[in-house]
Scaffold this motif. Structure first.
Motif, short mmCIF file in Angstrom:
data_model
loop_
_atom_site.label_atom_id
_atom_site.label_comp_id
_atom_site.label_asym_id
_atom_site.label_seq_id
_atom_site.Cartn_x
_atom_site.Cartn_y
_atom_site.Cartn_z
N ARG A 8 0.83 -1.21 0.00
CA ARG A 8 0.00 0.00 0.00
C ARG A 8 0.86 1.26 0.00
NH1 ARG A 8 -3.91 2.40 -2.11
NH2 ARG A 8 -5.16 3.76 -0.80
N ALA A 9 1.95 1.25 0.76
CA ALA A 9 2.85 2.40 0.81
C ALA A 9 3.46 2.66 -0.56
CB ALA A 9 3.94 2.18 1.85
N ARG A 10 3.85 1.59 -1.25
CA ARG A 10 4.44 1.77 -2.57
C ARG A 10 3.39 2.31 -3.56
NH1 ARG A 10 8.69 0.23 -5.43
NH2 ARG A 10 9.73 1.16 -3.62
N GLU A 11 2.16 1.83 -3.47
CA GLU A 11 1.11 2.34 -4.35
C GLU A 11 0.94 3.84 -4.17
OE1 GLU A 11 -1.80 -1.62 -4.65
OE2 GLU A 11 -2.30 0.05 -3.32
N THR A 23 4.61 0.63 -9.23
CA THR A 23 3.50 0.39 -8.29
C THR A 23 3.63 -0.94 -7.56
OG1 THR A 23 2.03 1.73 -9.66
CG2 THR A 23 1.00 0.22 -8.10
N ALA A 24 4.01 -1.99 -8.29
CA ALA A 24 4.13 -3.32 -7.67
C ALA A 24 5.55 -3.53 -7.17
CB ALA A 24 3.76 -4.40 -8.69
N LEU A 25 5.68 -4.01 -5.96
CA LEU A 25 6.99 -4.28 -5.37
C LEU A 25 7.60 -5.55 -5.97
CD1 LEU A 25 6.15 -3.53 -1.65
CD2 LEU A 25 7.84 -2.29 -3.02
N THR A 26 8.91 -5.54 -6.13
CA THR A 26 9.61 -6.74 -6.58
C THR A 26 10.07 -7.55 -5.37
OG1 THR A 26 11.79 -5.71 -6.62
CG2 THR A 26 10.44 -5.51 -8.62
N VAL A 118 -8.35 -2.61 1.00
CA VAL A 118 -8.23 -1.14 1.05
C VAL A 118 -9.53 -0.48 1.45
CG1 VAL A 118 -7.77 0.92 -0.34
CG2 VAL A 118 -6.37 -1.14 -0.66
N SER A 119 -10.64 -0.98 0.96
CA SER A 119 -11.90 -0.24 1.08
C SER A 119 -12.89 -0.80 2.09
CB SER A 119 -12.59 -0.17 -0.30
OG SER A 119 -11.73 0.39 -1.27
N ALA A 120 -12.80 -2.09 2.39
CA ALA A 120 -13.77 -2.67 3.33
C ALA A 120 -13.63 -2.01 4.70
CB ALA A 120 -13.56 -4.18 3.43
#
Length: 372
Positions: A8-11, A23-26, A118-120
């Protein structure tokens, strides 16, 4: 919880600087972000050297096993099969179907998984609560970049092409700005270690005392060569990225050191009164709608700079030479110029109720009026 918070932090950071490719971590990024004990590795006295294949495979295997054991059905690992002309790591990848394990990216098995996390209602908050008390995802990702530069998977090549490193630098400094949970005050240490590491990679010019990797992030070569030298370029760049905590701690540490030991002759030789002060960099985005990786000017950061002048930041009325026009100007005049230009370009709305709008930059003007 930690993997989700890191993802989430990377996004958030990648979205802010508009770098969709990050956006996606390796797996290789997670290899230095997941475990707290790697803090000690940042401060190890060992020299920067290429990571051995055994080291890479060991780190990546640990991450892959961690994800597969704990997040089956939620997260997957996607291989990056095409690299184009980019230099790739030296890992052969034979243990992972001939695909470099370190380049696999962590992704949600289905979009509904991300939406739920994220949203729930209450899910995100619950994951934050169960994370370790001293865990900060942005701090961990800053640490990850420092360690990846100190244990590179590619062949070491000293050069002066900042663009090769800039995407990760901008991501790391954006992560640094979002750090909120740092009881050990590691942010300043990590940034200074990053600066030291990047300067090691940088192919410096021996005959240029102002040469520094961060200086090359300011405008073009042709403009820099004609402008007043950029003194303290890392502090200037940190100001543009809005790193208020880092600047406060770093400037206070430097003041304390100078009070105890005095200012060195080398420092006085490099100091230039005509260089752009930190305060000017802090107000550069006082009122803007331009798409940029830099945040809007922060009243709290500007308050600190106004109330705590230093040799690289002498106050609202300190005269220096404009970086582009090379004419005398002050931070006060620069502030008025930015507001005038913003008004001409219709960046200022008449009925603006956004908390980041008129109320924010009006607060900055009020601070200048009180201090300047």
């Amino acid at each position: 919880a930690t993997v989700y918070l890191l993802t989430r932090a990377r996004e958030l950071a990648a979205d802010f600087i508009r770098d969709d490719s990050a956006t996606a971590l390796t797996v290789w990024e997670l290899a230095f972000a997941l475990w707290k004990e790697d803090d000690e590795l940042v401060f190890a006295e060992n020299e920067i050297e290429e990571a051995s294949e055994q080291f890479i495979v060991g780190r990546c295997s640990r991450v892959i096993a961690f994800i597969q054991q704990r997040f089956t059905g939620l997260l997957g690992l996607q291989a990056r099969r095409f690299r184009g002309n980019q230099r790739g790591p030296r890992l052969t990848g034979q243990d992972y179907d001939d695909i470099d394990a370190m380049e696999r990216r962590v992704f949600y098995i289905h979009r509904t998984v991300r939406d739920w996390l994220v949203s729930a209602e209450g899910i995100h908050e619950s994951l934050v609560r169960v994370a370790p008390d001293d865990f900060d995802a942005h701090l961990c990702l800053l640490r990850s970049y420092v360690l990846r530069m100190r244990h590179p998977a590619e062949y070491i090549e000293h050069h002066r092409v900042l663009d090769d490193w800039w995407p990760d630098i901008s991501l790391s400094l954006t992560h640094a700005r979002h750090i909120t949970n740092d009881p050990e005050h590691l942010q300043r240490c990590f940034i200074n270690r990053l600066d030291e590491t990047l300067q090691w990679w940088w192919l410096s010019k021996p005959d240029d005392p102002y040469d520094h990797w961060a200086r090359n992030s300011f405008s073009s070569y042709e403009i820099r060569m004609k402008a007043t030298p950029i003194w303290q370029p890392l502090l200037c760049l940190a100001t543009k990225f809005g790193l208020a905590t880092y600047l406060r701690e770093e400037l206070e540490a430097r003041r304390a050191e100078e009070a105890a030991k005095g200012v060195s002759y080398e420092t006085l030789e490099l100091q230039t009164d005509d260089s752009t002060p930190l305060l000017t960099y802090a107000i550069e985005y006082i009122c803007s709608r331009n798409k940029t990786m830099f945040p809007l000017s922060s009243p709290s950061l500007i308050r600190y700079l106004l109330e705590n002048p230093w040799r690289a930041n002498r106050g609202a009325n300190h005269e220096y030479k404009d970086f582009l026009m090379r004419k005398p100007i002050t931070p006060w005049l620069a502030l008025l110029k930015h507001l005038r230009d913003a008004n001409r370009r219709r960046f200022i709305d008449i009925y603006d109720v956004d908390e980041q709008g008129t109320s924010r930059w009006a607060e900055i003007v009020r601070l200048f009026l009180e201090q300047g």
